[in-house]
Design a protein around this motif. Structure first.
Motif, PDB file in Angstrom:
ATOM      1  N   TYR A  18       0.838  -1.207   0.000  1.00  0.00           N
ATOM      2  CA  TYR A  18       0.000   0.000   0.000  1.00  0.00           C
ATOM      3  C   TYR A  18       0.869   1.252   0.000  1.00  0.00           C
ATOM      4  O   TYR A  18       0.663   2.173  -0.810  1.00  0.00           O
ATOM      5  CB  TYR A  18      -0.932  -0.010   1.216  1.00  0.00           C
TER       6      TYR A  18
ATOM      7  N   HIS B 156       1.459   4.140  -2.964  1.00  0.00           N
ATOM      8  CA  HIS B 156       1.295   5.561  -2.634  1.00  0.00           C
ATOM      9  C   HIS B 156       2.569   6.329  -3.000  1.00  0.00           C
ATOM     10  O   HIS B 156       2.502   7.431  -3.560  1.00  0.00           O
ATOM     11  CB  HIS B 156       0.956   5.720  -1.150  1.00  0.00           C
TER      12      HIS B 156
ATOM     13  N   GLN C  12       2.731   6.953  -6.671  1.00  0.00           N
ATOM     14  CA  GLN C  12       1.808   8.036  -7.020  1.00  0.00           C
ATOM     15  C   GLN C  12       2.395   9.399  -6.642  1.00  0.00           C
ATOM     16  O   GLN C  12       2.405  10.328  -7.458  1.00  0.00           O
ATOM     17  CB  GLN C  12       0.475   7.823  -6.318  1.00  0.00           C
TER      18      GLN C  12
END
Length: 180
Positions: free
Chosen positions: A85, A89, A92
């Motif tokens: 996760y 992130h 991104q």
């Protein structure tokens, strides 16, 4: 234990040999897979290394993909999912979304809703926790050229179930014995 050799054995003797990923053989044959060990136990250190690997891929177009193998961190699958996760992130936030995508593999991989002993989990079980950076543009080309991308998961599940969990558990264990 040599985590790179055991991961290479897994790629060759599981992923390619049984066509779990129909796109892997080409890169193995081309020698365009980068295998890297990360021994950091801290998540921040792993994330820093993931950034370094993105930067490496930015400047080395001859390298198609990177397998970042975690030799010390995230032996617990739930902690590994937290790392995945955070890694997504990071991609991104670092403006790598759409440039690289992340696949992930773990010795205890279990798909949500599946029994932990289900054979289907072996499509994502690896000798060591591994983050796989994939060039998005190359994946798009490979997908466009494949005759039945949507059928890959169902084909894999049927094959894995036919062979059974014990077969793949033994196969995965044999990859760990490469340099013992």
């Amino acid at each position: 234990m040599d985590v790179i050799s055991s991961t290479q054995s897994w790629v060759n003797n599981v992923i390619v040999k049984y066509n779990i990923c129909p796109f892997a053989k080409r890169e193995v044959d081309r020698g365009s897979i980068r295998y890297c060990e990360e021994a950091n136990t801290e998540i921040e250190g792993v994330l820093d290394r993931l950034t370094v690997e993105c930067e490496f891929l930015d400047t080395h177009p001859e390298t198609e993909t990177t397998l970042l193998i975690l030799s010390e961190a995230c032996s617990d699958f739930e902690h590994f999912l937290d790392l995945v996760y955070l890694s997504n992130h990071l991609l991104q936030m670092s403006h790598y979304e759409g440039v690289y995508q992340l696949a992930h593999f773990h010795p205890d991989y279990c798909f949500a809703g599946d029994d932990e002993n289900a054979a289907s989990n072996y499509s994502n079980r690896s000798p060591h926790p591994t983050l796989h950076l994939i060039r998005e543009s190359s994946m798009e080309k490979a997908i466009a050229a494949h005759p039945d991308v949507e059928g890959i998961p169902d084909r894999n599940i049927a094959f894995l179930n036919k062979k059974g969990s014990p077969f793949f558990a033994d196969l995965l264990a044999s990859c760990l014995l490469v340099n013992k």
